[in-house]
Write a protein that holds these residues in place. Structure first.
Motif, PDB file in Angstrom:
ATOM      1  N   SER A 178       7.105  10.369  -0.299  1.00  0.00           N
ATOM      2  CA  SER A 178       5.666  10.142  -0.155  1.00  0.00           C
ATOM      3  C   SER A 178       4.921  10.695  -1.366  1.00  0.00           C
ATOM      4  N   ASP A 179       3.650  10.246  -1.533  1.00  0.00           N
ATOM      5  CA  ASP A 179       2.872  10.609  -2.711  1.00  0.00           C
ATOM      6  C   ASP A 179       1.397  10.600  -2.336  1.00  0.00           C
ATOM      7  N   SER A 180       0.767  11.766  -2.360  1.00  0.00           N
ATOM      8  CA  SER A 180      -0.612  11.868  -1.873  1.00  0.00           C
ATOM      9  C   SER A 180      -1.602  11.156  -2.786  1.00  0.00           C
ATOM     10  N   ALA A 220      -4.970   6.091  -3.799  1.00  0.00           N
ATOM     11  CA  ALA A 220      -5.210   4.968  -4.710  1.00  0.00           C
ATOM     12  C   ALA A 220      -4.982   3.630  -4.011  1.00  0.00           C
ATOM     13  N   SER A 221      -3.934   3.544  -3.194  1.00  0.00           N
ATOM     14  CA  SER A 221      -3.665   2.307  -2.448  1.00  0.00           C
ATOM     15  C   SER A 221      -4.810   1.970  -1.509  1.00  0.00           C
ATOM     16  N   ILE A 222      -5.277   2.969  -0.787  1.00  0.00           N
ATOM     17  CA  ILE A 222      -6.350   2.751   0.181  1.00  0.00           C
ATOM     18  C   ILE A 222      -7.618   2.301  -0.530  1.00  0.00           C
ATOM     19  N   ARG A 223      -7.961   2.974  -1.614  1.00  0.00           N
ATOM     20  CA  ARG A 223      -9.194   2.624  -2.318  1.00  0.00           C
ATOM     21  C   ARG A 223      -9.114   1.228  -2.924  1.00  0.00           C
ATOM     22  N   THR A 234       0.842  -1.195   0.000  1.00  0.00           N
ATOM     23  CA  THR A 234       0.000   0.000   0.000  1.00  0.00           C
ATOM     24  C   THR A 234       0.878   1.247   0.000  1.00  0.00           C
ATOM     25  N   PRO A 235       1.581   1.508  -1.106  1.00  0.00           N
ATOM     26  CA  PRO A 235       2.506   2.642  -1.147  1.00  0.00           C
ATOM     27  C   PRO A 235       1.781   3.983  -1.107  1.00  0.00           C
ATOM     28  N   GLY A 236       2.545   5.014  -0.773  1.00  0.00           N
ATOM     29  CA  GLY A 236       2.025   6.371  -0.726  1.00  0.00           C
ATOM     30  C   GLY A 236       2.638   7.137   0.424  1.00  0.00           C
ATOM     31  N   HIS A 237       2.398   6.661   1.652  1.00  0.00           N
ATOM     32  CA  HIS A 237       3.077   7.259   2.800  1.00  0.00           C
ATOM     33  C   HIS A 237       4.577   7.039   2.665  1.00  0.00           C
ATOM     34  N   GLY A 292      -8.653   9.191   8.078  1.00  0.00           N
ATOM     35  CA  GLY A 292      -8.184   9.267   6.703  1.00  0.00           C
ATOM     36  C   GLY A 292      -6.770   8.782   6.476  1.00  0.00           C
ATOM     37  N   PRO A 293      -6.227   9.110   5.293  1.00  0.00           N
ATOM     38  CA  PRO A 293      -4.901   8.628   4.908  1.00  0.00           C
ATOM     39  C   PRO A 293      -3.794   9.206   5.777  1.00  0.00           C
TER      40      PRO A 293
END
Length: 202
Positions: free
Chosen positions: A161-163, A168-171, A124-127, A152-153
Motif C-alpha cells: 500500500s501507498d498513502s 493522488a488516485s482519489i483526487r 485507483t492504486p494506493g490501498h 476518507g481514503p
C-alpha cells in the motif's frame, strides 16, 4: 440496471495479523443477468443476493483475502469469469497461491457491460497496487472497494500500500466524478463524491 446489496462477515489477514470484518457485497444488473463485485467469505450468501440471475462476471476491486477468498468457488458455482487487475498478483497469490488464477485482466478504461448499462474501470492504486473503482453513470454510483470510504481514503499501513498514491488516485480519478455520485464502499456506509471531496479539502 439496479444495485442489490448484502453484508457478509469473516476475516481479513495480512502481514501476520487477522481481523474480523464485515464486507459489502454489491450485485449490479437487471432481472436476467448481473455482475458480482468482490467475493468475500461466503458463496451461498452471495448467491442469495444474485437469486436466479446469470452471473456474467466476478469483478474484484483488489485482491486482499477478504475480497477474493471465495472467488474461485463462486466461479465454480456460476461459471462466471473472475476479473482482476494484473498488478494484484502478489496479493492474490498470498491467498490462492500460483496454481489458481483469475480469468481476465482488468485495465483502466475497460467497460463491463451488464443489464443495459456498463461499469467503467478506473485504476485507483494506493490501498493495493491494482485496486480499481467501478463507475456506473447510469446508476449515478461508483463502487470504490477499499479506496474511498465515508470519512476518507482506505487504509495504507500494510504491505503493497501507498498513502500518497491513494490520495493522488482519489483526487485525480474519483473526485473528477460528479459530486452527487453515490460511493458504494467495500465496508461500511455509502457516501458521496461531493461529501468526501469537501472533507479532503479538494
Amino acid at each position: 440496471m439496479r444495485v442489490d446489496h448484502g453484508v457478509v462477515s469473516g476475516t481479513f489477514s495480512l502481514d501476520g495479523q487477522t481481523f474480523d470484518v464485515d464486507n459489502n457485497v454489491w450485485v449490479v444488473g437487471d432481472d436476467a443477468e448481473c455482475v458480482v463485485i468482490d467475493a468475500p467469505h461466503d458463496v451461498d450468501a452471495i448467491l442469495a443476493i444474485v437469486g436466479e440471475r446469470r452471473v456474467t462476471a466476478i469483478v474484484c476491486t483488489h485482491a486482499h483475502d477478504d475480497h477474493v477468498r471465495v472467488a474461485p468457488a463462486l466461479r465454480e458455482r456460476t461459471g462466471a469469469p473472475i476479473l482482476l487487475h494484473p498488478a494484484e498478483r502478489p496479493l492474490w497469490e498470498l491467498t490462492h497461491g500460483d496454481s489458481v488464477s483469475w480469468d481476465e485482466d482488468l485495465a483502466d478504461g475497460d467497460r463491463i457491460e451488464v443489464g443495459g448499462g456498463a461499469l467503467t474501470v478506473l485504476h485507483t492504486p494506493g490501498h493495493a497496487p491494482g485496486a480499481v473503482s467501478l463507475y456506473a453513470p447510469e446508476l449515478g454510483a461508483v463502487f470504490t472497494g477499499d479506496t474511498l470510504f465515508q470519512g476518507g481514503p482506505g487504509a495504507t499501513g500494510r504491505s503493497f500500500s501507498d498513502s500518497d498514491l491513494i490520495v493522488a488516485s482519489i483526487r485525480a480519478r474519483l473526485f473528477a466524478l460528479p459530486g452527487e455520485t453515490v460511493v458504494h464502499t467495500g465496508h461500511g456506509d455509502d457516501t458521496t463524491i461531493g461529501a468526501e471531496r469537501d472533507a479532503l479539502g479538494a
